[in-house]
Design a protein around this motif. Structure first.
Motif, PDB file in Angstrom:
ATOM      1  N   ARG A  94       0.882  -1.176   0.000  1.00  0.00           N
ATOM      2  CA  ARG A  94       0.000   0.000   0.000  1.00  0.00           C
ATOM      3  C   ARG A  94       0.913   1.217   0.000  1.00  0.00           C
ATOM      4  NH1 ARG A  94      -5.066  -2.060   1.156  1.00  0.00           N
ATOM      5  NH2 ARG A  94      -4.959  -4.016   2.319  1.00  0.00           N
ATOM      6  N   CYS A  95       0.626   2.154  -0.875  1.00  0.00           N
ATOM      7  CA  CYS A  95       1.552   3.279  -1.040  1.00  0.00           C
ATOM      8  C   CYS A  95       0.869   4.625  -0.835  1.00  0.00           C
ATOM      9  CB  CYS A  95       2.138   3.275  -2.449  1.00  0.00           C
ATOM     10  SG  CYS A  95       3.065   1.800  -2.814  1.00  0.00           S
ATOM     11  N   PHE A  96       1.666   5.573  -0.425  1.00  0.00           N
ATOM     12  CA  PHE A  96       1.216   6.973  -0.400  1.00  0.00           C
ATOM     13  C   PHE A  96       0.890   7.337  -1.859  1.00  0.00           C
ATOM     14  CE2 PHE A  96       1.460  11.522  -0.303  1.00  0.00           C
ATOM     15  CZ  PHE A  96       1.082  11.859   0.989  1.00  0.00           C
ATOM     16  N   PRO A  97      -0.241   8.003  -2.105  1.00  0.00           N
ATOM     17  CA  PRO A  97      -0.603   8.280  -3.505  1.00  0.00           C
ATOM     18  C   PRO A  97       0.479   9.064  -4.250  1.00  0.00           C
ATOM     19  CG  PRO A  97      -2.366   8.918  -2.021  1.00  0.00           C
ATOM     20  CD  PRO A  97      -1.203   8.547  -1.152  1.00  0.00           C
ATOM     21  N   SER A  98       0.757   8.625  -5.459  1.00  0.00           N
ATOM     22  CA  SER A  98       1.665   9.396  -6.321  1.00  0.00           C
ATOM     23  C   SER A  98       0.916  10.610  -6.831  1.00  0.00           C
ATOM     24  CB  SER A  98       2.074   8.578  -7.542  1.00  0.00           C
ATOM     25  OG  SER A  98       2.630   7.379  -7.144  1.00  0.00           O
ATOM     26  N   CYS A  99      -0.419  10.486  -6.854  1.00  0.00           N
ATOM     27  CA  CYS A  99      -1.230  11.572  -7.412  1.00  0.00           C
ATOM     28  C   CYS A  99      -2.513  11.737  -6.595  1.00  0.00           C
ATOM     29  CB  CYS A  99      -1.552  11.236  -8.862  1.00  0.00           C
ATOM     30  SG  CYS A  99      -2.802  12.319  -9.570  1.00  0.00           S
ATOM     31  N   ILE A 100      -2.836  12.973  -6.286  1.00  0.00           N
ATOM     32  CA  ILE A 100      -4.086  13.278  -5.577  1.00  0.00           C
ATOM     33  C   ILE A 100      -4.917  14.221  -6.449  1.00  0.00           C
ATOM     34  CG2 ILE A 100      -5.113  14.348  -3.523  1.00  0.00           C
ATOM     35  CD1 ILE A 100      -2.672  13.496  -1.916  1.00  0.00           C
ATOM     36  N   ILE A 101      -6.172  13.828  -6.682  1.00  0.00           N
ATOM     37  CA  ILE A 101      -7.113  14.732  -7.368  1.00  0.00           C
ATOM     38  C   ILE A 101      -7.705  15.590  -6.258  1.00  0.00           C
ATOM     39  CG2 ILE A 101      -9.203  14.854  -8.789  1.00  0.00           C
ATOM     40  CD1 ILE A 101      -8.472  11.939  -9.727  1.00  0.00           C
ATOM     41  N   PHE A 102      -7.290  16.865  -6.201  1.00  0.00           N
ATOM     42  CA  PHE A 102      -7.600  17.652  -4.997  1.00  0.00           C
ATOM     43  C   PHE A 102      -8.734  18.650  -5.209  1.00  0.00           C
ATOM     44  CE2 PHE A 102      -5.391  21.848  -5.568  1.00  0.00           C
ATOM     45  CZ  PHE A 102      -4.777  21.593  -6.795  1.00  0.00           C
ATOM     46  N   GLY A 103      -9.420  18.590  -6.334  1.00  0.00           N
ATOM     47  CA  GLY A 103     -10.576  19.457  -6.531  1.00  0.00           C
ATOM     48  C   GLY A 103     -10.843  19.648  -8.004  1.00  0.00           C
ATOM     49  N   VAL A 104     -11.795  20.458  -8.326  1.00  0.00           N
ATOM     50  CA  VAL A 104     -12.790  21.039  -7.448  1.00  0.00           C
ATOM     51  C   VAL A 104     -14.019  20.143  -7.518  1.00  0.00           C
ATOM     52  CG1 VAL A 104     -14.171  23.119  -6.992  1.00  0.00           C
ATOM     53  CG2 VAL A 104     -11.909  23.332  -8.019  1.00  0.00           C
ATOM     54  N   SER A 162      -9.788  13.599  -3.175  1.00  0.00           N
ATOM     55  CA  SER A 162     -10.489  14.249  -2.060  1.00  0.00           C
ATOM     56  C   SER A 162     -10.663  15.713  -2.456  1.00  0.00           C
ATOM     57  CB  SER A 162      -9.682  14.131  -0.756  1.00  0.00           C
ATOM     58  OG  SER A 162      -9.654  12.815  -0.280  1.00  0.00           O
ATOM     59  N   PRO A 163     -11.749  16.031  -3.178  1.00  0.00           N
ATOM     60  CA  PRO A 163     -11.887  17.386  -3.734  1.00  0.00           C
ATOM     61  C   PRO A 163     -12.011  18.485  -2.680  1.00  0.00           C
ATOM     62  CG  PRO A 163     -13.577  15.889  -4.610  1.00  0.00           C
ATOM     63  CD  PRO A 163     -12.834  15.130  -3.582  1.00  0.00           C
ATOM     64  N   ASP A 164     -12.318  18.117  -1.442  1.00  0.00           N
ATOM     65  CA  ASP A 164     -12.428  19.156  -0.407  1.00  0.00           C
ATOM     66  C   ASP A 164     -11.073  19.788  -0.070  1.00  0.00           C
ATOM     67  OD1 ASP A 164     -15.078  18.723  -0.346  1.00  0.00           O
ATOM     68  OD2 ASP A 164     -15.155  17.764   1.632  1.00  0.00           O
ATOM     69  N   TYR A 165      -9.984  19.128  -0.478  1.00  0.00           N
ATOM     70  CA  TYR A 165      -8.656  19.687  -0.180  1.00  0.00           C
ATOM     71  C   TYR A 165      -8.470  21.072  -0.816  1.00  0.00           C
ATOM     72  CZ  TYR A 165      -7.084  14.997   1.296  1.00  0.00           C
ATOM     73  OH  TYR A 165      -6.924  13.800   1.931  1.00  0.00           O
ATOM     74  N   PHE A 166      -9.097  21.292  -1.957  1.00  0.00           N
ATOM     75  CA  PHE A 166      -8.842  22.519  -2.722  1.00  0.00           C
ATOM     76  C   PHE A 166      -9.043  23.782  -1.888  1.00  0.00           C
ATOM     77  CE2 PHE A 166     -10.415  25.705  -5.954  1.00  0.00           C
ATOM     78  CZ  PHE A 166      -9.172  25.958  -6.509  1.00  0.00           C
ATOM     79  N   GLU A 167     -10.142  23.795  -1.115  1.00  0.00           N
ATOM     80  CA  GLU A 167     -10.445  25.005  -0.334  1.00  0.00           C
ATOM     81  C   GLU A 167      -9.735  25.022   1.013  1.00  0.00           C
ATOM     82  OE1 GLU A 167     -14.932  25.093  -0.422  1.00  0.00           O
ATOM     83  OE2 GLU A 167     -14.303  23.557  -1.853  1.00  0.00           O
ATOM     84  N   CYS A 168      -9.087  23.931   1.364  1.00  0.00           N
ATOM     85  CA  CYS A 168      -8.419  23.857   2.668  1.00  0.00           C
ATOM     86  C   CYS A 168      -6.941  24.165   2.440  1.00  0.00           C
ATOM     87  CB  CYS A 168      -8.685  22.468   3.247  1.00  0.00           C
ATOM     88  SG  CYS A 168      -7.301  21.590   3.907  1.00  0.00           S
ATOM     89  N   HIS A 169      -6.558  25.402   2.775  1.00  0.00           N
ATOM     90  CA  HIS A 169      -5.225  25.864   2.390  1.00  0.00           C
ATOM     91  C   HIS A 169      -4.102  25.133   3.092  1.00  0.00           C
ATOM     92  CE1 HIS A 169      -6.923  29.864   0.665  1.00  0.00           C
ATOM     93  NE2 HIS A 169      -7.340  28.784   0.052  1.00  0.00           N
ATOM     94  N   TYR A 170      -4.295  24.775   4.355  1.00  0.00           N
ATOM     95  CA  TYR A 170      -3.195  24.082   5.037  1.00  0.00           C
ATOM     96  C   TYR A 170      -2.966  22.691   4.464  1.00  0.00           C
ATOM     97  CZ  TYR A 170      -7.191  22.312   7.661  1.00  0.00           C
ATOM     98  OH  TYR A 170      -8.397  21.763   7.996  1.00  0.00           O
TER      99      TYR A 170
END
Ligand code: A3P
Length: 318
Positions: A94-104, A162-170
Motif C-alpha cells: 500500500r503506497c502513499f498516492p503518487s497523485c491526488i485529485i484535490f478538486g474542485v 479528495s476534492p475538499d482539499y482545494f479550499e483547505c489551504h493548510y
C-alpha cells in the motif's frame, strides 16, 4: 588547487577564476540547503499548528516519507506461470498516492478517477479519505493514511481523490510535508455551473432547501453570499494561488471540465503524460452513452462497460 602570488599572468588569473567558481558553488549549495530547511520548517509548523501543537514543536521535521509504501506480508502471492512452470512472488504494497485529485468538487473528479482505473498501471482509492482536511483523521498519522490505500504491484501508481482539499489551504502544506513529490490534478468548470451542480446535489439530499436564488443571496446585503462555502469554492484563483505557493507548477495538472465531458480521451492522454504512465488510453476505452448523455467506459480486459452513477450528471435548473 594552489595559487602562487608571485606568478602573475595567465596562470594566476586561471587560478583565481577557479577559486571564484568554487566560492560560487559553496554559496549556491548553502542557499539550497537553507531553502530546503526553511520549507521543511514551514510545512512542519503548519502541520503542528493544525494539530494544536505549540509553535516551537519541531518534532516532525523531516517527516517527508522516503519509502512511501508499506509491504503487506499477507499479500505475497504465489502465481503460477504456465509457460515456464515457474513460481514467483508478486509483492504487493500500500503506497502513499503518487497523485491526488484535490478538486474542485462537481467538476468531474469522479469521472477522472474512474477513467484512470482503466489503466493497468494505476490503482485508485474508491472513496474520498479527506485525511489532510480532517484533524481527527490526520492525528492517526500518515501510516494510517497509507493503510487506507488499495494494494498495488511495483509497476502501479496509487491515486486518490479528495476534492475538499482545494479550499483547505493548510492541506497543501500537509501534503507537501508528507511527500513533496506528490502530483496533483485539479479540474475547473465554469464557477456558476459548478455552483448550480452543487445546489442540485444539495437539493437531492436536503428537504426544504430554499430555491437557488434565495439560497445563494445574502438576505441582509442582497448580494451573493460569499460566506457560503459552496460559493467560495468557485474563487479558483484565490485557492489555487495558495497551492502554487507550496507546490511547483509542474506538479499541478489542470483539466478543463467541459472538455473532459466531450473529449475524455484527449484529457486522459494528457493525464497519462503528466503522470509518466506508459501510453494506454485508446478510443475504444470510452463510448458515448446517449441515454445517459455522458461518456461511459469499456474495460479492455473484460469488455465490461460502466457509466457513472445517477448522482453524476443531474438535470440542472436554468
Ligand atoms: P453534474 O451532475 O452537474 O452534471 P464530481 O464527480 O466532481 O462531483 O463532478 C460531477 C460532474 O462530473 C457532473 O456534474 C458531470 O457534469 C461531470 N461529468 C464529467 N464526465 C462525466 C461522465 N462521464 N459521467 C457523468 N458525469 C460526468
Amino acid at each position: 588547487m594552489m595559487c602562487f602570488p608571485g606568478n602573475i599572468g595567465a596562470k594566476a588569473l586561471k587560478c583565481y577564476a577557479k577559486l571564484a567558481l568554487l566560492a560560487l558553488c559553496i554559496i549556491i549549495l548553502t542557499l539550497t540547503c537553507c531553502f530546503e530547511f526553511l520549507t521543511a520548517v514551514r510545512a512542519t509548523l503548519v502541520a503542528n499548528s493544525f494539530l494544536g501543537y505549540s509553535w516551537y514543536s519541531l518534532r516532525n521535521i523531516g517527516q517527508n516519507i522516503r519509502t512511501p509504501c508499506k509491504i503487506e506480508n499477507s499479500s505475497l502471492e504465489m502465481r503460477h506461470d504456465n509457460l515456464s512452470h515457474d513460481f514467483f512472488q508478486r509483492q504487493k504494497s500500500r503506497c502513499f498516492p503518487s497523485c491526488i485529485i484535490f478538486g474542485v468538487s462537481k467538476c468531474g473528479t469522479r469521472a477522472v478517477l474512474e477513467y484512470l482505473t482503466l489503466h493497468p498501471d494505476v490503482v485508485a482509492r474508491n472513496s474520498e479519505v479527506n485525511f489532510f482536511c480532517n484533524k481527527t483523521l490526520y492525528e492517526r498519522g500518515v501510516s494510517w493514511y497509507i493503510q487506507q490505500m488499495p494494494l498495488s504491484e511495483p509497476h502501479q501508481i496509487t491515486v486518490e481523490k479528495s476534492p475538499d482539499y482545494f479550499e483547505c489551504h493548510y492541506c497543501a502544506d500537509l501534503i507537501y510535508a508528507a511527500n513533496r513529490n506528490t502530483k496533483l490534478i485539479l479540474l475547473l468548470r465554469d464557477p456558476v455551473e459548478r455552483l448550480v451542480s452543487q445546489y442540485m446535489q444539495l437539493a437531492d439530499k436536503t428537504a426544504g432547501l430554499p430555491p437557488m436564488e434565495e439560497w445563494v443571496i445574502n438576505p441582509d446585503t442582497h448580494v451573493i453570499n460569499n460566506k457560503l462555502s459552496s460559493v467560495m469554492a468557485g474563487a479558483y484563483s484565490e485557492h489555487l494561488s495558495h497551492w502554487l505557493n507550496v507546490f511547483p507548477q509542474h506538479q499541478i495538472h489542470i483539466i478543463e471540465s467541459d472538455n473532459l465531458r466531450v473529449n475524455p480521451l484527449e484529457e486522459m492522454t494528457q493525464v497519462e503524460k503528466f503522470l509518466n504512465l506508459r501510453p494506454f488510453f485508446a478510443p475504444g476505452d470510452f463510448y458515448f452513452n446517449s441515454s445517459r448523455g455522458f461518456y461511459c467506459t469499456r474495460r479492455r480486459s473484460t469488455g465490461k462497460t460502466k457509466c457513472l452513477g445517477k448522482s453524476k450528471g443531474r438535470h440542472h435548473i436554468h
